[in-house]
Design an enzyme around this catalytic site. Structure first.
Site, PDB file in Angstrom:
ATOM      1  N   ASP A  81       0.804  -1.215   0.000  1.00 11.40           N
ATOM      2  CA  ASP A  81       0.000   0.000   0.000  1.00 11.40           C
ATOM      3  C   ASP A  81       0.843   1.273   0.000  1.00 11.40           C
ATOM      4  O   ASP A  81       0.365   2.324  -0.437  1.00 11.40           O
ATOM      5  CB  ASP A  81      -0.945   0.004   1.203  1.00 11.40           C
ATOM      6  N   CYS A 122       1.291  -7.796   3.464  1.00  8.47           N
ATOM      7  CA  CYS A 122       0.662  -6.483   3.352  1.00  8.47           C
ATOM      8  C   CYS A 122      -0.848  -6.580   3.098  1.00  8.47           C
ATOM      9  O   CYS A 122      -1.392  -7.663   2.879  1.00  8.47           O
ATOM     10  CB  CYS A 122       1.353  -5.662   2.270  1.00  8.47           C
ATOM     11  N   ASP A 123      -1.494  -5.396   3.093  1.00  8.12           N
ATOM     12  CA  ASP A 123      -2.949  -5.274   3.203  1.00  8.12           C
ATOM     13  C   ASP A 123      -3.765  -6.225   2.326  1.00  8.12           C
ATOM     14  O   ASP A 123      -4.719  -6.837   2.790  1.00  8.12           O
ATOM     15  CB  ASP A 123      -3.378  -3.846   2.841  1.00  8.12           C
ATOM     16  N   LYS A 124      -3.434  -6.317   1.043  1.00  5.11           N
ATOM     17  CA  LYS A 124      -4.295  -7.048   0.112  1.00  5.11           C
ATOM     18  C   LYS A 124      -3.980  -8.530   0.057  1.00  5.11           C
ATOM     19  O   LYS A 124      -4.785  -9.322  -0.457  1.00  5.11           O
ATOM     20  CB  LYS A 124      -4.184  -6.448  -1.300  1.00  5.11           C
ATOM     21  N   CYS A 194       2.824  -2.559   8.464  1.00  3.06           N
ATOM     22  CA  CYS A 194       2.718  -1.348   9.278  1.00  3.06           C
ATOM     23  C   CYS A 194       2.350  -1.679  10.720  1.00  3.06           C
ATOM     24  O   CYS A 194       1.478  -2.505  10.979  1.00  3.06           O
ATOM     25  CB  CYS A 194       1.657  -0.419   8.713  1.00  3.06           C
ATOM     26  N   SER A 470      -7.422   3.904   5.094  1.00  2.00           N
ATOM     27  CA  SER A 470      -6.444   3.078   5.784  1.00  2.00           C
ATOM     28  C   SER A 470      -6.930   2.787   7.187  1.00  2.00           C
ATOM     29  O   SER A 470      -7.610   3.618   7.799  1.00  2.00           O
ATOM     30  CB  SER A 470      -5.092   3.802   5.839  1.00  2.00           C
TER      31      SER A 470
END
Length: 559
Positions: A81, A122-124, A194, A470
């Protein structure tokens, strides 16, 4: 093991050509009849999120061999991201989730492998991998690969959230470019996703809450010994899952999705969990309205943690206090403990073995940090199909907002408004035509929200968007407004100067014009001409479904 689908009939074409391939690769003939397992590795040299995954993959593969399986590493798209967002105003981010789902299907189903270990970062990647597990329905297990640590700058702790918000502080003239540069040098001190309960850690937590990751796996520090131990455990567990023929759709059920929603509300997870859980349910062929479930389960929900950006605690404190397993132990009376998990045991059996959490960080239901859910769905004439608010990131003193609309269809122009003074307290900032269809590919609207926080305006300005937010965002933020503007939702016809009222207690959002005026505007509305697209984004625009259906691809109504 003779029943493995990967054991092709001797003398058949696919048996002969695969045999020749594998012998040429140095695979021993005695391994041919073992369970063949994909280690799905979204490794990439572009982002620190994935820096450690190759080492984790090797550990998982060795554990699979030691347990009697035959591992094959499969590489997929690896969206970040904060890196992949650079191009085309981050329009590639949301489409990358579904690209990953198809990537996994092609490689694993095409080869007819027997199971999957999914290395989540990560996010996805995590929602995409869970969607793929539900779609393929072969024995699968998620390994959450952990969070990064922050550092120190100017005598203070600093992490990626501080840096993210610092852009707005710089834009508003409160710090210098050198200050921001110094923060960037200290914000990340190690591999992983993150820090804080942004979307990546939120989805890692949900993978465990859904039963698709081993107990105690989330959150977990990337690069630590404990993660290495989990890599070995996961390699052993996937072989057992194949032996037991325990499949994702036995684990991903309506009850487990409801458990996930309970965790999302109690921990104050990312607003993006709503769209991702919807997509996971659809790919797993679960008949349920996830948005409506969020609404129903919010009635008696409370917040039992206050992890950044929801409060002062850091993600490593949640980890040390017992993680999502500790949170589920506190929430046990509200969970369906009969749901199955990748351990081969029920959630209740797993929690019975779990240590008691540290109640300074993970409180009991009888003494929550806040007597309200961390996530809520609000509705009204501006969001008839619902919108999402991360209530845990809104000050408790703010439960009603009424302001004047200021409309932007370009996030850069909105950010510029922070510098030139055109954005003022009391405004409702509209960021529209940024949803999956309107982008096309969801625009990363969260950068404006972070800049707003950094400029010190988040408590007096509301942000309403159909774009992507986010989990790090805080303040009066209304995301995933449905229908999105590009579908002709009411957001499309808001005009500068309109008054907008938001009541978080009543869970309502209203455009303060008459029903007749709203009907007239909607009748006169015409879709705007999208900029000419090409390649993957053009294909995505043709296939993506509404946000209320998780923004999955294609028509699932006939499944």
């Amino acid at each position: 093991m003779n029943e493995l689908r990967s054991n092709f009939e001797p003398g058949s074409t696919r048996w002969a050509v695969r045999r020749a391939q594998w012998l040429a690769m140095g695979i021993k003939e005695e391994d041919f009849h073992k369970p063949k397992i994909a280690v799905v590795n979204s490794s990439s040299g572009l982002s620190v999120c994935y820096q450690h995954l190759d080492d984790i993959s090797r550990k998982v593969q060795q554990a699979i061999r030691d347990a009697g399986g035959l591992p094959f590493e499969i590489r997929t798209v690896a969206p970040s991201d904060f890196v992949t967002s650079a191009g085309r105003k981050a329009r590639y981010l949301m489409p990358s989730r579904d690209l990953l789902v198809n990537d996994v299907e092609v490689q694993v189903e095409g080869a007819e492998l027997d199971g999957m270990v999914l290395l989540a970062s990560c996010d996805k990647t995590t929602p995409g991998q869970l969607m793929a597990a539900g779609r393929l329905n072969i024995p699968s297990i998620v390994l959450a690969c952990g969070y990064q640590l922050g550092g120190h700058c100017g005598g203070k702790d600093v992490d990626i959230e501080d840096l993210y918000n610092g852009v707005g502080t710089y834009k508003s003239g409160q710090i210098s470019l050198q200050d921001l540069t110094d923060m960037s040098c200290a914000a990340i001190k190690g591999p992983g996703v993150c820090a804080g309960l942004a979307t990546a850690n939120s989805m890692h937590c949900l993978a465990e809450a859904l039963g698709m990751a081993l107990p105690g796996n989330a959150p977990i520090r990337a690069g630590g010994e404990r993660l290495s131990d989990y890599a070995v455990q996961v390699g052993q567990a996937i072989v057992r899952l194949i032996q037991q023929d325990l499949r994702p759709r036995q684990i991903l059920t309506k009850a487990s999705i409801q458990n996930g929603i309970r965790i999302a509300q109690a921990l104050g997870l990312s607003v993006n969990t709503v769209r991702h859980l919807t997509a996971i349910a659809i790919e797993s062929r679960i008949e349920m309205d996830v948005v409506a479930e969020y609404e129903a389960l919010s009635k008696d929900a409370v917040q039992i943690t206050q992890v950044r950006p929801n409060g002062p605690h850091r993600i490593e404190m949640l980890d040390a206090a017992g993680g999502v397993r500790g949170a589920m132990k506190q929430l046990a009376s509200k969970l369906d403990l009969s749901t199955m998990t990748v351990t081969g045991k029920t959630l209740g059996e797993n929690l019975a073995e779990a240590p008691a959490p540290d109640e300074r960080v993970i409180r009991p239901l009888s003494n929550p940090f806040r007597n309200e859910p961390g996530l809520i769905i609000i509705r009204g004439n501006l969001a008839p199909d619902g919108a999402v608010v991360k209530l845990s990131a809104v000050p408790t003193s703010v439960r009603r907002f009424e302001g004047v609309a200021k409309v932007f269809e370009d996030e850069d122009k909105a950010i510029a408004g922070l510098s030139d003074g055109s954005i003022q307290k009391g405004q409702a900032i509209i960021l529209r035509h940024m949803g999956p269809k309107g982008g096309p590919g969801t625009v990363f609207a969260c950068s404006f929200m972070a800049a707003l926080v950094g400029a010190g305006l988040s408590s007096g300005v509301a942000v309403l968007t159909d774009g992507e937010l986010s989990g790090l965002n805080s303040g009066i933020t209304v995301g995933q407004i449905m229908p999105e503007a590009a579908e002709g939702g009411p957001l499309a016809v808001v005009a500068d100067g309109d008054r907008i009222a938001i009541d978080l207690t009543a869970e309502t959002i209203e455009l303060m014009i008459t029903e007749k005026e709203l009907a007239t505007r909607l009748a006169e509305w015409k879709p705007r001409t999208l900029p000419a697209e090409y390649g993957w984004l053009a294909q995505y625009a043709q296939l993506v479904q509404p946000l209320s259906k998780g923004a999955v691809l294609g028509d699932r109504s006939r499944r």
